[in-house]
Design an enzyme around this catalytic site. Structure first.
Site, PDB file in Angstrom:
ATOM      1  N   ASP A 147      35.498   5.001  -3.236  1.00 40.13           N
ATOM      2  CA  ASP A 147      36.506   4.964  -2.069  1.00 40.13           C
ATOM      3  C   ASP A 147      36.145   5.629  -1.003  1.00 40.13           C
ATOM      4  OD1 ASP A 147      38.297   3.709  -4.087  1.00 40.13           O
ATOM      5  OD2 ASP A 147      39.090   5.632  -4.832  1.00 40.13           O
ATOM      6  N   LYS A 155      39.562  -3.983  -2.767  1.00 39.95           N
ATOM      7  CA  LYS A 155      40.466  -2.908  -2.731  1.00 39.95           C
ATOM      8  C   LYS A 155      41.611  -3.088  -1.881  1.00 39.95           C
ATOM      9  CE  LYS A 155      37.484  -0.298  -4.803  1.00 39.95           C
ATOM     10  NZ  LYS A 155      37.586  -0.218  -6.379  1.00 39.95           N
TER      11      LYS A 155
HETATM   12  C1  S3P Z   1      40.327   4.472  -9.949  1.00 39.96           C
HETATM   13  C2  S3P Z   1      39.064   3.611  -9.901  1.00 39.96           C
HETATM   14  C3  S3P Z   1      38.528   2.871  -8.976  1.00 39.96           C
HETATM   15  C4  S3P Z   1      38.987   3.712  -7.540  1.00 39.96           C
HETATM   16  C5  S3P Z   1      40.522   3.689  -7.359  1.00 39.96           C
HETATM   17  C6  S3P Z   1      40.786   4.961  -8.402  1.00 39.96           C
HETATM   18  C7  S3P Z   1      40.690   5.482 -10.992  1.00 39.96           C
HETATM   19  O1  S3P Z   1      38.902   1.631  -8.738  1.00 39.96           O
HETATM   20  O2  S3P Z   1      38.638   2.789  -6.512  1.00 39.96           O
HETATM   21  O3  S3P Z   1      41.179   4.216  -6.357  1.00 39.96           O
HETATM   22  O4  S3P Z   1      41.635   6.173 -10.923  1.00 39.96           O
HETATM   23  O5  S3P Z   1      40.324   4.626 -12.130  1.00 39.96           O
HETATM   24  P1  S3P Z   1      38.059   0.395  -9.679  1.00 39.96           P
HETATM   25  O6  S3P Z   1      38.106   0.823 -11.168  1.00 39.96           O
HETATM   26  O7  S3P Z   1      38.605  -0.634  -9.289  1.00 39.96           O
HETATM   27  O8  S3P Z   1      36.734   0.558  -9.304  1.00 39.96           O
END
Ligand code: S3P
Length: 450
Positions: free
Chosen positions: A327, A354
């Site tokens: 992120d 995203k």
């Molecule tokens: C998160 C995982 C990430 C991240 C998101 C929060 C989480 O996403 O980008 O802001 O809390 O498990 P992805 O699982 O799609 O990589």
């Protein structure tokens, strides 16, 4: 005339080096998980330091609709009365997760192993995001999905009362998908395993243990790891203290790191090693970051970050670091824009799905602010100014993405002319109070005319 749905443009004016001490709001990932596991445990869970951002409030609302008690005391303590594993009720309303991908995907995992039907929706950004990545493993467990365009929200989850334990290899490095499978596996008999080729944030595993579940984590010879949960545990209510979000601390850290003379202390920040890739990257670029007062807060490591500004150098960011800073690439682009030389960010194609296409949004906004940038299918190459102020003077499109909004406001502090954003409303999804906190450190961010 003002209108409830009107955009809220903001502008960030050139400012001096930032100085001062702040605390950023609670970790978004940990906050979602605290509410969800509280709702699946027996007894009353208390949470201190919960992120009261729109994303987490949407998860709280969905859990209320599923029958859990979720309340906030006047002193800011949250209390969750859980219904036990498999004990949630069919919601009488559509679950609206707003902008929250984490809330949506984790809750789909939860309801997949409940014998009822749930309907999910969200805002325009969330309804564009791919949900097949969770539907695919959850259908193997026994749930069924009926989705718009086959994979997008709004969608319905037809849960199963007889979930199967599965072993699932993640096709993309995603903590959300890993967590959805483990949460569904809570209500399945036997062992549910997730194999992740690259380690992703482990808050779900850590917190499941904290609530009393048996979770094993094995390192795999080929790299990555295998996480195994023993199904149908009795989760016991507990107390949780949420540390400050390193992904929110990132904005003040970058704004300080790029300006000689700046010194910012960010207190009580989570420094779980699966979250701190940005800080390691900034240090490799030459930033002075100290982790003071390291301690443990309820199973998660925390520290006070002290960031002093200086001259940064461009680097090639190792692609395998991506999950630990997934992120943070938008704000890293701001550090790269001010660094001397070239910063190469590859292996980050996930950024395209995203809250917005973050590769496209950053490339467009940086170019408009006078920074030399190349967009690649899987990344970005930024040619830094060597400390000279980028031109700025532009207004960028945030595409309903909080991190794009905050990143460009940080660029404005170091630009020659103000940088504007078309809409600051999404900032409240993860960082309520962002503008006041940054202005308290010396930033000059204000409302702009529409
Ligand atoms: C998160 C995982 C990430 C991240 C998101 C929060 C989480 O996403 O980008 O802001 O809390 O498990 P992805 O699982 O799609 O990589």
């Amino acid at each position: 005339m003002s209108h409830a749905n009107a955009q809220k443009p903001l502008v960030s004016c050139p400012a001096g080096p930032l100085k001062g001490a702040v605390q950023v709001p609670g970790d978004k990932s940990i906050s979602h998980r605290a509410l969800i596991l509280g709702a699946l445990s027996i007894g009353e869970t208390t949470v201190q330091g919960l992120l009261e951002g729109d994303d987490v409030l949407a998860t709280a609302g969905a859990l209320r609709a599923l029958g859990a008690g979720v309340e906030r005391d006047r002193d800011g303590t949250w209390r969750i009365r859980g219904l036990g594993v498999g004990g949630l009720h069919e919601p009488a309303t559509v679950l609206d997760l707003g902008n929250a991908g984490t809330g949506a995907r984790l809750l789909m995992g939860v309801v997949a192993s409940h014998d009822f039907v749930s309907f999910f929706t969200g805002d325009a950004s969330l309804c564009r995001r791919p949900m097949a990545r969770v539907a695919e493993p959850l259908e193997r467990i026994g749930a069924r999905f009926v989705a718009r365009e086959g994979t997008r929200m709004p969608l319905a989850v037809i849960g199963t009362g007889a979930p199967l334990p599965i072993e699932y290899r993640l096709p993309v490095a995603s903590a959300q998908v890993k967590s959805a499978v483990l949460l569904a596996g809570l209500n399945a008999p036997g062992e549910t395993s997730v194999i992740e080729p690259e380690p992703t944030r482990d808050h779900t595993e850590n917190m499941l243990r904290h609530f009393g579940a048996a979770v094993r984590v094995e390192a795999l010879a080929e790299g990555g790891r295998k996480v195994t949960l023993v199904g149908q545990p009795e989760l016991t209510a507990t107390a949780i203290r949420v540390p400050g979000d390193p992904s929110s601390a990132a904005f003040a850290a970058v704004a300080a790191a790029i300006r000689p003379g700046a010194e910012v202390r960010i207190e009580n920040v989570g420094i779980n090693p699966l979250r701190t890739g940005l800080f390691a990257t900034l240090q490799e670029m030459g930033a002075a970051i100290d982790f003071a007062n390291r301690r443990d807060a309820g199973g998660e490591p925390v520290a006070d970050l002290v960031v002093r500004g200086g001259r940064l150098k461009g680097i090639a960011v190792p692609p395998e670091r991506a999950p630990s800073m997934i992120d943070e690439y938008p704000v890293l682009c701001v550090a790269a824009a001010l660094a001397e030389g070239t910063t190469v960010m590859r292996g980050i194609q996930e950024l395209r799905v995203k809250e917005s296409d973050r590769i496209g949004a950053m490339a467009a906004g940086l170019a408009a602010a006078g920074i030399a940038v190349e967009e690649l299918p899987d990344g970005l190459v930024v040619h830094g100014s060597g400390g000279a102020a980028p031109a700025g003077g532009n207004r960028i499109a945030t595409h309903m993405d909080h991190r794009i909004a905050m990143s460009f406001l940080m660029l404005g502090l170091a630009a020659a002319a103000p940088v504007g954003i078309d809409d600051g409303r999404m900032i409240d999804t993860s960082f309520p109070g962002f503008v006041g906190l940054m202005n308290g450190l010396g930033a000059r961010i204000a409302a702009a005319p529409a």
